[in-house]
Design a protein around this motif. Structure first.
Motif, PDB file in Angstrom:
ATOM      1  N   ASP A 209       2.733  -0.731  -6.282  1.00 59.98           N
ATOM      2  CA  ASP A 209       3.917  -0.824  -5.443  1.00 59.98           C
ATOM      3  C   ASP A 209       3.833   0.131  -4.255  1.00 59.98           C
ATOM      4  OD1 ASP A 209       6.826  -1.748  -5.148  1.00 59.98           O
ATOM      5  OD2 ASP A 209       7.022   0.431  -5.156  1.00 59.98           O
ATOM      6  N   ALA A 210       3.998  -0.403  -3.051  1.00 68.52           N
ATOM      7  CA  ALA A 210       3.855   0.393  -1.831  1.00 68.52           C
ATOM      8  C   ALA A 210       4.892   1.511  -1.757  1.00 68.52           C
ATOM      9  CB  ALA A 210       3.955  -0.508  -0.605  1.00 68.52           C
TER      10      ALA A 210
ATOM     11  N   ARG B  55      -6.243  -1.475  -2.355  1.00 65.16           N
ATOM     12  CA  ARG B  55      -6.372  -2.495  -1.294  1.00 65.16           C
ATOM     13  C   ARG B  55      -5.861  -3.857  -1.745  1.00 65.16           C
ATOM     14  NH1 ARG B  55     -11.686  -0.129  -0.750  1.00 65.16           N
ATOM     15  NH2 ARG B  55     -11.723   1.325   1.022  1.00 65.16           N
ATOM     16  N   SER B  56      -5.932  -4.113  -3.048  1.00 68.37           N
ATOM     17  CA  SER B  56      -5.509  -5.417  -3.569  1.00 68.37           C
ATOM     18  C   SER B  56      -3.997  -5.591  -3.540  1.00 68.37           C
ATOM     19  CB  SER B  56      -5.999  -5.588  -5.008  1.00 68.37           C
ATOM     20  OG  SER B  56      -5.243  -4.776  -5.908  1.00 68.37           O
ATOM     21  N   GLY B  57      -3.269  -4.499  -3.351  1.00 65.92           N
ATOM     22  CA  GLY B  57      -1.814  -4.564  -3.346  1.00 65.92           C
ATOM     23  C   GLY B  57      -1.197  -4.578  -4.729  1.00 65.92           C
TER      24      GLY B  57
END
Length: 235
Positions: free
Chosen positions: A70-71, A65-67
């Motif tokens: 890497d998406a 959730r924190s990002g």
């Protein structure tokens, strides 16, 4: 998987997600794998040879959730897990759940060996689900991580008596001599890696991951059990 099934398979046991990592390094011939010898007092996999790993927990979800991951990598790994429970809530949540598996694998390796892997080093490899009839059930996501020369895991977990590097051939020879015990997923995931023969082949291999739902009793015998039912969760 545990090696002691409960008597009543009708008892509903929750399935928990977990991650396990085959840490590999190049050797003069083929590769070596980093293993842990579990202490005999553990309530799960007591006395077994295993790989670093453990359950997914809340901090893994928080990291996703924190990002911090890497998406694009998470989307790629979600596709590798496309037949697994990662997709149970649909495509939108698949990347998130793939991130949980990745975060758990990375955290467990760090906690148990002191080695913090790069997320890109963790290659999805296999998915095994504990059969019905066992007191603990896991939906386990196996990764392979090929280490660089400057990366050296160490023994620092109280769950294992010792940790060490070993050639897979020597490991299975010890299994044949009944000097060690290994569960079915531990055997099969390493055998699949051995079939490719080299680190280069492992890195380049595009593996389709079909969840394994074994039937029949579990085993810790010297002969790998191959009579498993292989089926994707989504046709």
């Amino acid at each position: 998987m545990t090696t002691k099934p409960i008597l009543d398979p009708a008892v509903e046991v929750p399935i928990r997600r977990a991650a396990s990592v085959l840490l590999l390094r190049a050797a003069d011939t083929g590769f070596e794998v980093f293993i842990q010898h579990r202490v005999s007092t553990m309530d799960f996999a007591a006395g077994m040879v295993v790989y670093p790993g453990g359950r997914v927990d809340a901090q893994d979800a928080q990291l996703v959730r924190s990002g911090a991951l890497d998406a694009r990598l998470l989307a790629e790994q979600a596709q590798r897990w496309k037949h697994s429970t990662v997709w149970d809530e649909g495509e939108q949540q698949a990347s998130f759940h793939a991130g949980e598996m990745l975060a758990a694998a990375r955290r467990e390796v760090f906690e148990e060996t002191g080695l913090l892997l790069d997320p890109e080093q963790l290659l999805p490899w296999a998915n095994w689900v504990t059969p019905v009839g066992y007191p603990k059930r896991f939906d386990t996501y196996f990764f392979i991580a090929v280490l660089r020369e400057d990366q050296e895991p160490r023994h620092q977990t109280s769950e294992a008596a010792i940790s060490n590097w070993i050639h897979p051939e020597a490991l299975f020879a010890a299994l044949e001599r009944k000097e060690i015990k290994m569960m079915r997923p531990t055997q099969r995931t390493l055998l699949d890696a051995m079939e490719l023969g080299s680190i280069a082949a492992l890195r380049s291999f595009d593996r389709e991951i079909i969840p394994v739902h074994p039937t029949g009793k579990d085993t810790n015998t010297s002969t790998p059990v191959l009579d498993v039912e292989l089926r994707p969760r989504h046709d």
